[in-house]
Design a protein around this motif. Sequence first.
Motif: not given
Length: 273
Positions: A266-273
């Motif tokens: 799963l992935r948390a919301p938002g762009p990954y830096a």
Amino acid sequence: MTTEQLHPSPDSPPQQHSSHDPHDLPGPHGSYNPRSPHDPHGSPHGGDHLLFLAEALRTFHDTGALAPSGPALVNALVVPALSRPNRPISVLEVGAGTGVVTRRLAQVLRPGDRLHVVEANPRFADRLREDPALAARRPGVGLRLSACRVEELPEAAAGPEGGGGPEDGGGSERYDVIVSGLPFTNFEPALVRNILDLYLRLLTPGGELTYFGYLGTTTARTLTSGPRRSARHRAVVRLLRRFEATYGLGERTVWRNLPPARAHLLRAPGPYA
């Protein structure tokens, strides 16, 4: 709560780490297919399985299994630590048990990375402190052990806004990767919801979470438990499916595990830096 830094042995040789491979990434059609390299370290303790079984029989509610995860499941769970940005990352492992996933993470992490291990069972925590493979990890990989439940961490108590820094016990610690070994279907739905919400708060934007569940547990619970426990189990499964529908990247069924399991990414919301 006990939190301590575990320092690598100064005489230990560097370990090899796995490089990025396109097969580590989520694949199409809601599945992902990590490589399954052989772990040269394996378990440094011949008694790991016996300890795990003893603790499972003593506290099955918190252990949730009769044996540690097998190599194929371990490699499915560490996928986000392999598919990583070109910078140091911070990893949180919750429910480490005897350390089969912990050792794999310590093997693939690179200098500058940090691994925070949370294990509430004091016997498992003692085993992790004595683990020679963790002591022999690559120099420059930070390792911290917290002998507590994840909801007891200072980061959890700080709430969504955080405050302070990890070095002074504040709540601003965020993680690029969380690997959870908690037996969710043994818990009450409200506790599972709180833990999932906490994972989202602790992840960086775009950070990734893996966890797993055993196949066939709903049927087994229906056949072996009373109506109340069966209803609680089904409620947790529904909660997890909703969470996966919102944040899920894919899943992988691991048949070569005892018992067979399904790993979720799963992935948390938002762009990954």
